[in-house]
Write an enzyme that holds these catalytic residues in place. Structure first.
Site, mmCIF file in Angstrom:
data_model
loop_
_atom_site.group_PDB
_atom_site.id
_atom_site.type_symbol
_atom_site.label_atom_id
_atom_site.label_comp_id
_atom_site.label_asym_id
_atom_site.label_seq_id
_atom_site.Cartn_x
_atom_site.Cartn_y
_atom_site.Cartn_z
ATOM 1 N N ASP A 1 1.624 -16.768 3.548
ATOM 2 C CA ASP A 1 0.337 -16.287 4.056
ATOM 3 C C ASP A 1 0.615 -15.450 5.306
ATOM 4 O O ASP A 1 1.215 -15.938 6.263
ATOM 5 C CB ASP A 1 -0.555 -17.494 4.385
ATOM 6 C CG ASP A 1 -1.992 -17.103 4.717
ATOM 7 O OD1 ASP A 1 -2.908 -17.837 4.318
ATOM 8 O OD2 ASP A 1 -2.207 -16.085 5.400
ATOM 9 N N ASP B 1 -3.511 -11.301 1.387
ATOM 10 C CA ASP B 1 -2.436 -11.699 2.306
ATOM 11 C C ASP B 1 -1.738 -12.999 1.896
ATOM 12 O O ASP B 1 -1.085 -13.632 2.708
ATOM 13 C CB ASP B 1 -2.968 -11.807 3.748
ATOM 14 C CG ASP B 1 -3.809 -13.043 3.962
ATOM 15 O OD1 ASP B 1 -4.444 -13.516 2.989
ATOM 16 O OD2 ASP B 1 -3.824 -13.546 5.097
ATOM 17 N N GLU B 2 -1.891 -13.391 0.638
ATOM 18 C CA GLU B 2 -1.314 -14.663 0.193
ATOM 19 C C GLU B 2 -0.611 -14.531 -1.144
ATOM 20 O O GLU B 2 -1.100 -13.828 -2.027
ATOM 21 C CB GLU B 2 -2.434 -15.675 -0.021
ATOM 22 C CG GLU B 2 -2.599 -16.645 1.103
ATOM 23 C CD GLU B 2 -3.933 -17.348 0.988
ATOM 24 O OE1 GLU B 2 -4.096 -18.130 0.044
ATOM 25 O OE2 GLU B 2 -4.799 -17.106 1.841
HETATM 26 P P1 DGT Z 1 -4.463 -16.690 9.590
HETATM 27 O O1 DGT Z 1 -3.981 -16.671 8.165
HETATM 28 O O2 DGT Z 1 -5.240 -17.909 9.933
HETATM 29 O O3 DGT Z 1 -3.393 -16.383 10.590
HETATM 30 O O4 DGT Z 1 -5.524 -15.516 9.752
HETATM 31 P P2 DGT Z 1 -6.038 -14.421 8.759
HETATM 32 O O5 DGT Z 1 -6.840 -13.441 9.550
HETATM 33 O O6 DGT Z 1 -4.913 -13.827 7.966
HETATM 34 O O7 DGT Z 1 -7.027 -15.238 7.870
HETATM 35 P P3 DGT Z 1 -7.086 -15.473 6.317
HETATM 36 O O8 DGT Z 1 -5.726 -15.621 5.740
HETATM 37 O O9 DGT Z 1 -8.066 -16.577 6.105
HETATM 38 O O10 DGT Z 1 -7.775 -14.148 5.766
HETATM 39 C C1 DGT Z 1 -7.069 -12.956 5.459
HETATM 40 C C2 DGT Z 1 -7.896 -11.749 5.850
HETATM 41 O O11 DGT Z 1 -9.183 -11.822 5.225
HETATM 42 C C3 DGT Z 1 -8.209 -11.673 7.338
HETATM 43 O O12 DGT Z 1 -7.204 -11.022 8.094
HETATM 44 C C4 DGT Z 1 -9.524 -10.976 7.384
HETATM 45 C C5 DGT Z 1 -10.212 -11.353 6.108
HETATM 46 N N1 DGT Z 1 -11.226 -12.398 6.371
HETATM 47 C C6 DGT Z 1 -11.040 -13.716 6.536
HETATM 48 N N2 DGT Z 1 -12.186 -14.357 6.785
HETATM 49 C C7 DGT Z 1 -13.146 -13.398 6.772
HETATM 50 C C8 DGT Z 1 -14.571 -13.415 6.970
HETATM 51 O O13 DGT Z 1 -15.192 -14.448 7.220
HETATM 52 N N3 DGT Z 1 -15.218 -12.208 6.866
HETATM 53 C C9 DGT Z 1 -14.556 -11.023 6.576
HETATM 54 N N4 DGT Z 1 -15.234 -9.887 6.479
HETATM 55 N N5 DGT Z 1 -13.233 -10.973 6.418
HETATM 56 C C10 DGT Z 1 -12.534 -12.138 6.512
HETATM 57 CA CA CA Z 2 -3.528 -15.060 6.656
HETATM 58 CA CA CA Z 3 -5.113 -15.966 3.615
#
Ligand code: DGT
Ligand code: CA
Ligand code: CA
Length: 374
Positions: free
Chosen positions: A14, A115-116
């Site tokens: 991830d 991203d996974e």
């Molecule tokens: P992490 O994995 O906890 O370090 O952080 P992220 O940002 O990679 O989070 P993840 O893996 O849950 O989600 C991947 C991408 O999906 C993230 O960079 C932005 C998008 N995303 C996640 N949650 C939301 C949301 O609630 N709304 C929108 N528009 N996009 C989202």
């Molecule tokens: Ca992520």
């Molecule tokens: Ca993810």
């Protein structure tokens, strides 16, 4: 008699704070500052929600889903904070490149989201978790070396445990849940941390006195069936025991792209020197994947960081580097200035690339078999 369970070794990957990290890679001067990726709804200048944020912003309370106005308020005393509009095209290009890079590392590969991904490494690790740890370290190193990006990786004996391992340490984590340790690992976690348990399921479980994954693991199957149905009820119990039979499923590749940064930002550029090697690179990738493409696109990123792209459908599928190169060259020359006097404030080209898609498989070459000789 039940068929024997073949031991499996699964790696989950991830990418950390993905959209925000893409922005850090694109512009390293914002690293370390709070970075907020915004989905503007367009109603007022600041209406909309936060898509994601980097860890400095999260530490201050700026999380996915909160209103942009609230994020601005939280970061009011941090003038170095950076608010950027979401740029899905760009994140997709980065994601495709990373997925393509790690795809061949395992025996089987499944991209689960932008991203996974999961890799089944049962064969390549010879069934050993130590072997899998080496493979996982290599994945982390390659993503860091090639994309300057960190990720979190988890190893387990199925997809569920790999996912739970990934989620247990972010960012830049590397977590192993050795076989036999599943229940112990899970029992220490709150219910909501079990993949697939949302707030509604959690409330229902609490209503029958279950508030930890450990309690769910020991719950009465009948009770769970009554509450969640014959299928989902027992499945919840299995998950709480770390059981997941789902396979790593290969999906067909949808597109491949290559993008390069020009030595100088340019208004007028001789693209041949950059388009040639990436056409060859893409054709090699096609050949190794036994594919041909029916569509060629060009990607241009200008100095104002906007992405432009143009596509052309081919009458017939191709696997030829020359043809990819020719079509890309034509697209560039019809849409971008390649000669003449540049205008004063025109954005300059910074990165250019080619994307190929609309794949068809190349039929395997007929090989001579014994029957051919008799
Ligand atoms: P992490 O994995 O906890 O370090 O952080 P992220 O940002 O990679 O989070 P993840 O893996 O849950 O989600 C991947 C991408 O999906 C993230 O960079 C932005 C998008 N995303 C996640 N949650 C939301 C949301 O609630 N709304 C929108 N528009 N996009 C989202
Ligand atoms: Ca992520
Ligand atoms: Ca993810």
């Amino acid at each position: 008699m039940a068929s024997p369970v073949i031991p499996r070794v699964i790696i989950g990957v991830d990418l950390d704070y993905f959209y925000a990290q893409c922005e850090e890679v694109r512009n390293p001067s914002i690293r370390g500052k709070p970075v907020v990726i915004c989905v503007y709804s367009g109603r007022t200048e600041e209406s909309g929600a936060v898509s994601t944020s980097n860890y400095p912003a999260r530490k201050l309370g700026v999380k996915s889903g909160i209103p942009i106005i609230l994020a601005k308020r939280i970061l009011a005393n941090y003038p170095e904070s950076v608010f950027l509009p979401i740029d899905l095209d760009y994140y997709r290009i980065v994601s495709d490149r990373i997925m393509e890079m790690i795809r061949p590392i395992g025996d089987k590969f499944e991209q689960a989201s932008v991203d996974e991904a999961y890799l089944d490494v049962s064969l390549k690790s010879h069934g050993s978790f130590d072997g899998a740890l080496d493979i996982a370290s290599r994945i982390k190193q390659e993503i860091l070396a090639n994309e300057k990006m960190t990720c979190s990786v988890g190893i387990g004996q199925n997809k569920l445990m790999a996912k739970m391992a990934v989620d247990s340490k972010k960012p830049n984590g590397l977590t192993v849940i050795p076989p036999g340790q599943e229940s112990l690992f899970l029992s220490q976690l709150p219910l909501g941390r079990l993949y697939g348990i949302g707030p509604k399921t959690e409330d229902k479980l609490r209503s029958i006195g279950i508030s930890t994954i450990g309690e769910l693991a020991l719950a009465d199957r009948e009770n769970l069936s009554d509450l969640f149905g014959k299928k989902q009820g027992p499945m919840l119990k299995e998950m709480a025991n770390g059981v997941d039979e789902s396979l790593v499923v290969e999906r067909p590749i949808e597109q491949m792209s290559r993008i390069v940064t020009l030595k100088h930002d340019a208004l007028i550029y001789d693209f041949s020197e950059v388009l040639k090697p990436i056409s060859i690179d893409l054709a090699e990738k096609l050949a190794s994947s036994h594919l041909m493409c029916k569509s060629v696109s060009i990607i241009a990123i200008t100095s104002d960081l906007k992405i432009r792209s143009r596509s052309k459908s081919l009458g017939e599928a191709t696997k030829s580097a020359d043809q990819i190169y020719t079509v890309a060259g034509e697209l560039f020359s019809s849409f971008f200035k390649v000669q003449g006097d540049p205008k004063q404030n025109e954005p300059r080209l910074r990165r250019v690339g080619i994307k190929i898609s609309d794949f068809v498989s190349v039929p395997p070459a007929k090989t001579e078999t014994l029957e051919d000789f008799i």
